[in-house]
Every structure is written in C-alpha cells, then in structure tokens.
Design a protein around this motif. Structure first.
Motif, mmCIF file in Angstrom:
data_model
loop_
_atom_site.group_PDB
_atom_site.id
_atom_site.type_symbol
_atom_site.label_atom_id
_atom_site.label_comp_id
_atom_site.label_asym_id
_atom_site.label_seq_id
_atom_site.Cartn_x
_atom_site.Cartn_y
_atom_site.Cartn_z
ATOM 1 N N ARG A 189 -38.908 -3.141 -15.620
ATOM 2 C CA ARG A 189 -38.947 -2.839 -17.056
ATOM 3 C C ARG A 189 -37.950 -1.732 -17.409
ATOM 4 O O ARG A 189 -37.413 -1.693 -18.514
ATOM 5 N N GLY A 190 -37.705 -0.826 -16.473
ATOM 6 C CA GLY A 190 -36.821 0.304 -16.731
ATOM 7 C C GLY A 190 -35.345 -0.044 -16.741
ATOM 8 O O GLY A 190 -34.538 0.631 -17.393
ATOM 9 N N GLN A 191 -34.964 -1.099 -16.031
ATOM 10 C CA GLN A 191 -33.545 -1.455 -15.938
ATOM 11 C C GLN A 191 -32.902 -1.722 -17.302
ATOM 12 O O GLN A 191 -31.857 -1.160 -17.608
ATOM 13 N N PRO A 192 -33.487 -2.558 -18.160
ATOM 14 C CA PRO A 192 -32.832 -2.782 -19.457
ATOM 15 C C PRO A 192 -32.857 -1.536 -20.354
ATOM 16 O O PRO A 192 -31.955 -1.351 -21.170
ATOM 17 N N ILE A 193 -33.859 -0.699 -20.189
ATOM 18 C CA ILE A 193 -33.899 0.552 -20.958
ATOM 19 C C ILE A 193 -32.723 1.427 -20.538
ATOM 20 O O ILE A 193 -32.009 1.969 -21.381
ATOM 21 N N TYR A 194 -32.502 1.540 -19.235
ATOM 22 C CA TYR A 194 -31.369 2.317 -18.742
ATOM 23 C C TYR A 194 -30.067 1.740 -19.285
ATOM 24 O O TYR A 194 -29.215 2.468 -19.793
ATOM 25 N N LYS A 195 -29.937 0.439 -19.181
ATOM 26 C CA LYS A 195 -28.694 -0.215 -19.629
ATOM 27 C C LYS A 195 -28.417 0.067 -21.105
ATOM 28 O O LYS A 195 -27.288 0.366 -21.482
ATOM 29 N N ASN A 196 -29.463 0.009 -21.930
ATOM 30 C CA ASN A 196 -29.285 0.170 -23.377
ATOM 31 C C ASN A 196 -29.217 1.629 -23.840
ATOM 32 O O ASN A 196 -28.597 1.915 -24.857
ATOM 33 N N GLN A 197 -29.863 2.527 -23.138
ATOM 34 C CA GLN A 197 -29.968 3.903 -23.616
ATOM 35 C C GLN A 197 -29.151 4.917 -22.814
ATOM 36 O O GLN A 197 -28.695 5.907 -23.363
ATOM 37 N N CYS A 198 -29.021 4.696 -21.522
ATOM 38 C CA CYS A 198 -28.500 5.747 -20.636
ATOM 39 C C CYS A 198 -27.114 5.453 -20.072
ATOM 40 O O CYS A 198 -26.361 6.379 -19.759
ATOM 41 N N SER A 199 -26.793 4.191 -19.908
ATOM 42 C CA SER A 199 -25.577 3.830 -19.183
ATOM 43 C C SER A 199 -24.293 4.207 -19.922
ATOM 44 O O SER A 199 -23.242 4.336 -19.299
ATOM 45 N N VAL A 200 -24.367 4.414 -21.218
ATOM 46 C CA VAL A 200 -23.172 4.795 -21.971
ATOM 47 C C VAL A 200 -22.609 6.106 -21.427
ATOM 48 O O VAL A 200 -21.413 6.241 -21.232
ATOM 49 N N CYS A 201 -23.484 7.062 -21.144
ATOM 50 C CA CYS A 201 -23.041 8.359 -20.626
ATOM 51 C C CYS A 201 -23.066 8.417 -19.099
ATOM 52 O O CYS A 201 -22.142 8.917 -18.470
ATOM 53 N N HIS A 202 -24.155 7.925 -18.521
ATOM 54 C CA HIS A 202 -24.319 8.048 -17.065
ATOM 55 C C HIS A 202 -23.710 6.875 -16.309
ATOM 56 O O HIS A 202 -23.743 6.867 -15.081
ATOM 57 N N THR A 203 -23.147 5.928 -17.003
ATOM 58 C CA THR A 203 -22.472 4.718 -16.516
ATOM 59 C C THR A 203 -23.435 3.739 -15.854
ATOM 60 O O THR A 203 -24.477 4.140 -15.343
ATOM 61 N N PRO A 204 -23.091 2.464 -15.861
ATOM 62 C CA PRO A 204 -23.951 1.459 -15.233
ATOM 63 C C PRO A 204 -24.195 1.720 -13.740
ATOM 64 O O PRO A 204 -25.229 1.350 -13.202
ATOM 65 N N SER A 205 -23.247 2.380 -13.089
ATOM 66 C CA SER A 205 -23.400 2.665 -11.656
ATOM 67 C C SER A 205 -24.191 3.937 -11.393
ATOM 68 O O SER A 205 -24.453 4.277 -10.244
ATOM 69 N N GLY A 206 -24.561 4.653 -12.453
ATOM 70 C CA GLY A 206 -25.306 5.895 -12.299
ATOM 71 C C GLY A 206 -24.462 7.067 -11.830
ATOM 72 O O GLY A 206 -24.978 8.147 -11.561
ATOM 73 N N LYS A 207 -23.152 6.875 -11.746
ATOM 74 C CA LYS A 207 -22.271 7.930 -11.225
ATOM 75 C C LYS A 207 -21.875 8.958 -12.275
ATOM 76 O O LYS A 207 -21.257 9.972 -11.956
ATOM 77 N N GLY A 208 -22.211 8.720 -13.536
ATOM 78 C CA GLY A 208 -21.854 9.652 -14.591
ATOM 79 C C GLY A 208 -20.359 9.707 -14.806
ATOM 80 O O GLY A 208 -19.600 8.891 -14.289
ATOM 81 N N ILE A 209 -19.933 10.696 -15.576
ATOM 82 C CA ILE A 209 -18.509 10.929 -15.820
ATOM 83 C C ILE A 209 -18.226 12.342 -15.324
ATOM 84 O O ILE A 209 -18.812 13.307 -15.841
ATOM 85 N N PRO A 210 -17.391 12.462 -14.303
ATOM 86 C CA PRO A 210 -17.172 13.776 -13.673
ATOM 87 C C PRO A 210 -16.895 14.889 -14.690
ATOM 88 O O PRO A 210 -16.108 14.719 -15.621
ATOM 89 N N ASN A 211 -17.603 15.987 -14.506
ATOM 90 C CA ASN A 211 -17.487 17.199 -15.318
ATOM 91 C C ASN A 211 -17.903 17.026 -16.779
ATOM 92 O O ASN A 211 -17.754 17.949 -17.565
#
Length: 142
Positions: free
Chosen positions: A42-64
């Motif tokens: 259930r959490g995967q689509p929430i992450y994709k829609n809410q969090c991945s824009v900043c933290h990226t789909p790979s979860g690696k974020g954007i350095p600095n």
C-alpha cells in the motif's frame, strides 16, 4: 455392474472434492494477510505519488538538496523523527550519512494509515530492511 460403476464414480468425485477442499484450505492459510507485506504494497504508490519527486524513485535523493532514504542512517536511527517529518513536515538541519541538509519538507495530507504504509515501504526498500512494523497507533501517538 452398473451400481459398481456409479459407486466408483461417486467415490472418485468425493475424493476429488475433498482433495480440492484441502488444497483450498492450504491456499487460504498460505494467503493470510501479512501485515508488513500488505502495508509495504500500500505504501509504494503513496511514495511514488508524494515522495519520489524529491527523494527520487530510487530513494537516493538529490545530493546536497534532498537527503537519501536508501540506506539512510537517519531513517534507521531516527524512526520517530522520520514519521514526524512525514506527518508534520520538517525544517532545519539534519545529517544523513554524514552530509548536512538544511532545507524544509512540507507536511502531507496523509492519513495515519497512509503514513504508516509509506514508512513501512521506505523502511524496506532500496537496501533498507526493518521488520518492525510502523503501525497506525504509533503514527497517531505522534
């Protein structure tokens, strides 16, 4: 002879039905809800829609700019703070994997269940492994 044929057919049908019933019970037992696994799904689509824009789909974020969630020491050591960040937002300095981030994260209009689900997804993705289930009760306490 005819009666024996019907008796054999009846016995074969009865055995087939009982055997299917046992298989069906076995499948039901094997398919019982797994709270953590279900929450992660259930959490995967929430992450994709809410969090991945900043933290990226790979979860690696954007350095600095936006901290990683993948293999994040902050996430591992500071579960409560991570939940609060999703629920209430976050601003100011944090250190993630030795890098200082000084930005802000807005709060999201997510239910306690959605926050628990996205936390369980993040806690168990991209090399993260946390078998402790974040529950709705835990989220609602914060």
């Amino acid at each position: 002879m005819k009666n024996q044929f019907f008796a054999i057919c009846f016995l074969a049908i009865n055995l087939a039905c009982n055997s299917n019933s046992k298989t069906s019970n076995t499948l039901t037992k094997n398919q019982e809800p797994q709270p953590l696994e279900d929450s992660i799904k259930r959490g995967q689509p929430i992450y994709k829609n809410q969090c991945s824009v900043c933290h990226t789909p790979s979860g690696k974020g954007i350095p600095n700019v936006f901290p990683p969630l993948a293999e994040s020491d902050y996430l591992i050591k500071k579960q409560t703070e991570s939940i609060k960040a999703i629920k209430h937002g976050l601003s100011g300095k944090i250190i993630v994997n030795g890098v200082t981030y000084n930005g802000s994260m807005p709060s999201f209009s997510l239910s306690n269940q959605e926050i628990a689900d996205v936390m369980n997804y993040i806690n168990n993705s991209w090399g993260n492994k946390n078998s402790d289930v974040v529950t709705v009760d835990k989220v609602s306490e914060l």
